[in-house]
Design a protein around this motif. Structure first.
Motif, short mmCIF file in Angstrom:
data_model
loop_
_atom_site.label_atom_id
_atom_site.label_comp_id
_atom_site.label_asym_id
_atom_site.label_seq_id
_atom_site.Cartn_x
_atom_site.Cartn_y
_atom_site.Cartn_z
N THR A 160 -0.86 4.13 -3.31
CA THR A 160 -2.08 4.62 -2.67
C THR A 160 -2.28 6.13 -2.82
OG1 THR A 160 -0.96 4.90 -0.55
CG2 THR A 160 -2.02 2.77 -0.95
N VAL A 161 -1.41 6.78 -3.58
CA VAL A 161 -1.51 8.22 -3.78
C VAL A 161 -2.22 8.49 -5.10
CG1 VAL A 161 -0.18 10.31 -4.20
CG2 VAL A 161 0.52 8.74 -2.40
N VAL A 209 10.80 -8.06 -0.24
CA VAL A 209 9.83 -7.62 0.77
C VAL A 209 10.53 -6.89 1.90
CG1 VAL A 209 8.13 -8.40 2.47
CG2 VAL A 209 8.19 -9.46 0.20
N ILE A 210 11.68 -7.41 2.32
CA ILE A 210 12.45 -6.75 3.39
C ILE A 210 12.89 -5.36 2.94
CG2 ILE A 210 14.64 -6.82 4.65
CD1 ILE A 210 14.33 -9.87 4.72
N LYS A 211 13.34 -5.24 1.69
CA LYS A 211 13.75 -3.93 1.17
C LYS A 211 12.59 -2.95 1.18
CE LYS A 211 17.56 -5.48 -1.78
NZ LYS A 211 18.03 -5.71 -3.17
N ALA A 212 11.40 -3.45 0.86
CA ALA A 212 10.21 -2.59 0.87
C ALA A 212 9.95 -2.06 2.28
CB ALA A 212 9.00 -3.36 0.35
N TYR A 213 10.03 -2.95 3.28
CA TYR A 213 9.81 -2.51 4.67
C TYR A 213 10.90 -1.56 5.13
CZ TYR A 213 5.80 -5.45 5.79
OH TYR A 213 4.54 -5.99 5.84
N GLU A 214 12.14 -1.80 4.72
CA GLU A 214 13.23 -0.90 5.10
C GLU A 214 13.03 0.49 4.49
OE1 GLU A 214 16.88 -4.13 5.63
OE2 GLU A 214 16.62 -3.08 3.72
N GLU A 215 12.55 0.51 3.24
CA GLU A 215 12.29 1.79 2.59
C GLU A 215 11.15 2.53 3.28
OE1 GLU A 215 10.84 3.48 -1.76
OE2 GLU A 215 12.08 1.66 -1.68
N LEU A 216 10.11 1.79 3.67
CA LEU A 216 9.00 2.41 4.38
C LEU A 216 9.48 3.00 5.71
CD1 LEU A 216 6.00 3.03 4.72
CD2 LEU A 216 5.73 0.74 5.72
N GLU A 217 10.34 2.27 6.40
CA GLU A 217 10.87 2.75 7.68
C GLU A 217 11.63 4.06 7.50
OE1 GLU A 217 13.55 1.13 11.46
OE2 GLU A 217 13.42 -0.03 9.61
N LEU A 218 12.43 4.15 6.44
CA LEU A 218 13.18 5.37 6.16
C LEU A 218 12.23 6.53 5.87
CD1 LEU A 218 16.09 4.00 3.93
CD2 LEU A 218 16.24 4.82 6.29
N ARG A 219 11.17 6.24 5.12
CA ARG A 219 10.22 7.31 4.79
C ARG A 219 9.48 7.79 6.03
NH1 ARG A 219 7.32 5.95 -1.02
NH2 ARG A 219 9.23 5.67 -2.24
N VAL A 220 9.08 6.86 6.88
CA VAL A 220 8.37 7.24 8.11
C VAL A 220 9.28 8.08 9.00
CG1 VAL A 220 7.37 6.36 10.25
CG2 VAL A 220 6.79 5.29 8.06
N ASP A 221 10.53 7.67 9.12
CA ASP A 221 11.49 8.43 9.93
C ASP A 221 11.65 9.84 9.38
OD1 ASP A 221 11.89 6.33 11.65
OD2 ASP A 221 13.75 5.65 10.68
N ARG A 253 0.84 -1.20 0.00
CA ARG A 253 0.00 0.00 0.00
C ARG A 253 0.87 1.25 0.00
NH1 ARG A 253 -4.23 -0.19 4.79
NH2 ARG A 253 -4.72 1.82 3.82
N TYR A 254 2.12 1.11 0.42
CA TYR A 254 2.98 2.27 0.58
C TYR A 254 4.23 2.22 -0.30
CZ TYR A 254 0.05 2.06 4.72
OH TYR A 254 -1.03 1.95 5.55
N PRO A 256 1.26 13.64 5.15
CA PRO A 256 2.24 12.61 4.79
C PRO A 256 2.26 12.23 3.32
CG PRO A 256 0.45 11.70 6.11
CD PRO A 256 0.34 13.18 6.18
N LYS A 257 1.09 12.17 2.68
CA LYS A 257 1.08 11.76 1.28
C LYS A 257 1.79 12.80 0.41
CE LYS A 257 -2.79 8.54 1.12
NZ LYS A 257 -4.06 8.16 0.45
N SER A 258 1.54 14.08 0.68
CA SER A 258 2.22 15.13 -0.07
C SER A 258 3.73 15.06 0.15
CB SER A 258 1.70 16.51 0.36
OG SER A 258 0.34 16.66 0.02
N GLN A 259 4.11 14.75 1.40
CA GLN A 259 5.54 14.65 1.70
C GLN A 259 6.16 13.44 1.02
OE1 GLN A 259 7.53 16.75 3.24
NE2 GLN A 259 5.88 18.22 3.57
N LEU A 260 5.42 12.34 0.97
CA LEU A 260 5.93 11.15 0.28
C LEU A 260 6.16 11.44 -1.19
CD1 LEU A 260 3.79 8.28 1.87
CD2 LEU A 260 6.26 8.64 2.13
#
Length: 261
Positions: free
Chosen positions: A228-229, A179-191, A135-136, A201-205
């Motif tokens: 999802t944007v 899949v792990i790379k996807a989660y790592e990328e999401l973590e970086l974006r959230v941080d 989704r992200y 958040p969507k505009s920032q993403l």
């Protein structure tokens, strides 16, 4: 892109009680090709070999032979049935999904669009089994960015598939690593968003995706990265950056690209 977005909306946030079936897979393929004069949703009518090519696009041999056209419907029924049986036996869903995707690629049920549909099916299966990362973060993009590793894993794991003597581990390792790379990328974006104290958040993403773009990009490129944007929000952020002098257009209309200044 339009057909891809339509399918992506269905697989990233599937309706409640969505059940993977050969019929659903055919529907997704039909939707993917709904904007083209292509008979989407129909199993292939002719046999097909998957050709292996070098870095320059020259044919170097046959990577693997797919399931014959006459056996495709039965093979798809068996593969989907096996997917559900494994889940019922409480086998780890990530392993089940990765093997189901490998089976799909070996069957190669459609005359065209199999690679893209396989990734959309992977997204659907992950979503159904509680892995909402798609989704992200676009799994399609991660696969594309690691194309050589993708081909190597496929090459090693398809050998002996027809006889049931293949080794799925190279493909499983590649799939899980993606899949792990996807989660790592999401973590970086959230941080990054937390550090910016963002209220949108969507505009920032979108802004982050634009800032990380290497070379010219289109609105569609950003949409694929952020499933999802909405396209309208992407266009809005692009225009904001244009007015602020951060972007300049290359071309006009739907085929326009943008370049960072």
């Amino acid at each position: 892109i339009a057909g891809y977005r339509d399918v992506l909306d269905r697989v990233t946030e599937p309706a409640e009680h969505t059940n993977v079936s050969p019929g659903l897979i055919r529907q997704l393929h039909a939707t993917l090709y709904s904007h083209f004069p292509h008979e989407g949703g129909r199993w292939k009518a002719t046999n097909k070999d998957i050709v292996e090519r070098d870095s320059e696009g020259n044919r170097v041999g046959v990577l693997y032979r797919t399931v014959p056209a006459t056996e495709t419907p039965k093979a798809m029924e068996f593969s989907v049935g096996l997917y559900h049986q494994c889940l019922e036996k409480t086998i780890e869903p990530l392993l089940v999904v990765s093997c189901a995707v490998l089976d799909f690629l070996c069957i190669h049920p459609f005359s065209d669009g199999n690679t893209r549909i396989s990734r959309l099916i992977a997204t659907l299966m992950l979503s159904i089994n509680g892995y909402d990362i798609c989704r992200y973060i676009s799994l399609e993009r991660i696969f594309a960015q690691n194309e050589q590793a993708y081909m190597d894993a496929l090459r090693f794991s398809v050998k002996g598939w027809h006889e049931g003597t293949h080794n799925p581990m190279p493909w499983i390792n590649f799939f899980l690593d993606s899949v792990i790379k996807a989660y790592e990328e999401l973590e970086l974006r959230v941080d990054a968003l937390q550090n910016q104290g963002s209220r949108a958040p969507k505009s920032q993403l979108i802004a982050m995706a634009i800032d990380n773009a290497k070379g010219p990009f289109s609105v569609a490129d950003i949409c694929i990265q952020l499933p999802t944007v909405s396209r309208e929000l992407v266009k809005k952020v692009v225009q904001q950056k244009r007015r602020s002098g951060e972007l300049k257009p290359i071309g006009k209309g739907r085929g326009a690209h943008w370049e960072r200044l």
